[in-house]
Scaffold this active site. Structure first.
Site, mmCIF file in Angstrom:
data_model
loop_
_atom_site.group_PDB
_atom_site.id
_atom_site.type_symbol
_atom_site.label_atom_id
_atom_site.label_comp_id
_atom_site.label_asym_id
_atom_site.label_seq_id
_atom_site.Cartn_x
_atom_site.Cartn_y
_atom_site.Cartn_z
ATOM 1 N N ASP A 287 -11.295 -3.387 6.185
ATOM 2 C CA ASP A 287 -10.421 -3.129 5.047
ATOM 3 C C ASP A 287 -11.117 -2.340 3.945
ATOM 4 O OD1 ASP A 287 -7.745 -3.634 3.843
ATOM 5 O OD2 ASP A 287 -8.985 -4.519 2.286
ATOM 6 N N LEU B 171 0.878 0.490 8.212
ATOM 7 C CA LEU B 171 0.985 -0.783 8.932
ATOM 8 C C LEU B 171 -0.369 -1.492 8.980
ATOM 9 C CD1 LEU B 171 3.059 0.583 11.958
ATOM 10 C CD2 LEU B 171 3.942 -0.767 10.036
ATOM 11 N N ILE C 190 0.822 -1.204 0.000
ATOM 12 C CA ILE C 190 0.000 0.000 0.000
ATOM 13 C C ILE C 190 0.862 1.263 0.000
ATOM 14 C CG2 ILE C 190 -0.229 -0.019 2.525
ATOM 15 C CD1 ILE C 190 -2.786 1.270 -0.118
ATOM 16 N N HIS D 4 -2.259 1.042 13.744
ATOM 17 C CA HIS D 4 -2.445 2.424 13.299
ATOM 18 C C HIS D 4 -2.435 3.401 14.468
ATOM 19 C CE1 HIS D 4 -4.472 1.372 9.179
ATOM 20 N NE2 HIS D 4 -3.239 0.899 9.298
ATOM 21 N N ARG E 50 -4.935 -8.984 6.427
ATOM 22 C CA ARG E 50 -6.356 -8.627 6.446
ATOM 23 C C ARG E 50 -7.240 -9.733 6.988
ATOM 24 N NH1 ARG E 50 -6.210 -5.994 0.453
ATOM 25 N NH2 ARG E 50 -4.692 -7.678 0.235
ATOM 26 N N LYS F 18 -6.452 4.231 6.445
ATOM 27 C CA LYS F 18 -7.719 3.851 7.077
ATOM 28 C C LYS F 18 -7.652 2.353 7.438
ATOM 29 C CE LYS F 18 -8.555 1.360 3.603
ATOM 30 N NZ LYS F 18 -8.373 -0.016 3.857
#
Length: 357
Positions: A178, A75, A16, A80, A166, A98
């Site tokens: 997610d 991360l 990401i 987060h 995830r 997010k």
């Protein structure tokens, strides 16, 4: 490009980060100063591949660097809040992937630190910076569809590999965390534009009416699919979030790649549909269908993440602290918790309370 280039440091060297920072910075002219990863050798290989100038041996070393203005945190979800707090306490501004936190309690702890920090925080709702979403808001607000009767927001993606973070409950994974968070955020912004569910500050608040989940085969705490019915004032909203191959199994979807990131606004006189509100680089159309037929506008295929860096740079340079955006993020976090409660699944735990931040 406005203002002087951002000097960016990255906590994490995930895929990401390439999409959100490394690649768009090449276009926007922002400086990729340093990246840190758990494995310094991996960080070095990552830096060499993706154009980062330097490597920090640890996350804390990166936060201590005076040549870093903005820290990107990409991360896993459970980390987060912990690292956002550390970065804010170090006086850095933060671009945070997010969801903002693992749950609402964590969110409020970060927000408390944010109030006293010299830095600021942007949650990476990258789609909102692209003209495509603005075009949708304008088309819907023009009254062409008549009274708006409902929203449908779909967030379907192909199934990740079994070892993907995830799928990890301990890392605050799940389809709602997610991709479903985008559906909640977009619904909230559309509700605001339609004047539904507003508080005294003009921000929309929703109510979860019902929700259901299909759990992942290897962990019954983790949602693979979530469907929820909400309302913002008198506006009914239907959202779907899925990390399964259902779109692929049905033929691949509109673009044959297994993704369905679409918004449909229903009105008494027609519909407005955006097939890829999250990925306008693939499809930048707003499609209006009414009695006059079909009308299509195009918003441009420049990447959402490039628009995001442009906005963060300008707001950082102006020391702009947008409290409304933090309030919107809080509402999304509250709704995530409420959807999980409605499905009977446990809330994600996070790591902030157990970290020595």
């Amino acid at each position: 490009m406005s203002a002087k280039p951002l000097r960016i440091g990255s906590i994490g060297a995930a895929r990401i980060t390439v999409t959100a920072v490394s690649d768009p910075a090449q276009e926007t002219g922002d400086a990729l100063v340093a990246v840190a990863a758990r494995d310094p050798e991996r960080a070095r290989a990552y830096a060499d591949t993706h154009g980062w100038q330097d490597v920090a041996a640890t996350y804390d070393e990166l936060l201590a660097r005076p040549d870093v203005d903005l820290v990107y945190i990409g991360l896993p979800n459970a980390l987060h809040a912990q690292w956002a707090v550390r970065a804010l306490k170090a006086g850095k501004s933060v671009l945070l992937e997010k969801p903002f936190a693992a749950n609402l309690d964590e969110f409020d702890q970060v927000a408390e630190v944010l109030r006293d920090s010299s830095g600021w925080l942007w949650e990476a709702w990258h789609y909102r910076f692209h003209p495509l979403f603005g075009d949708l808001l304008a088309q819907v607000g023009a009254g062409r569809l008549g009274r708006i009767t409902g929203l449908d927001v779909h967030m379907h993606m192909p199934e990740p590999a079994e070892d993907d973070p995830r799928w990890s409950f301990d890392l605050a994974g799940g389809a709602l965390m997610d991709v479903g968070c985008y559906a909640l955020h977009a619904s909230q912004r559309l509700a605001e534009a339609l004047g539904q569910g507003l508080d005294s500050d003009g921000l929309a608040h929703g109510r979860v009416r019902r929700a259901s989940a299909d759990v992942w085969r290897l962990d019954p705490r983790v949602d693979q699919r979530v469907t929820a019915e909400l309302s913002f004032g008198e506006l009914p909203v239907h959202i779907e979030a899925s990390m399964a191959d259902d779109v692929l199994e049905a033929g691949g979807g509109e673009h044959g790649d297994g993704f369905d990131f679409s918004i449909t606004v229903h009105g008494e006189r027609g519909t407005a549909r955006v097939p890829r509100f999250l990925m306008p680089e693939v499809d930048d159309r707003v499609i209006i269908t009414d009695d006059a037929g079909e009308h299509i506008t195009h918003a441009g295929t420049r990447h959402t993440y490039a628009y995001q860096l442009d906005t963060v740079r300008a707001e950082h340079a102006a020391n702009q602290r947008d409290g409304d955006e933090i309030a919107r993020s809080r509402e999304v976090m509250r709704l995530i918790d409420e959807v999980y409660r409605a499905t009977g699944l446990p809330l994600r735990a996070g790591t902030l309370d157990t970290a020595s931040a």
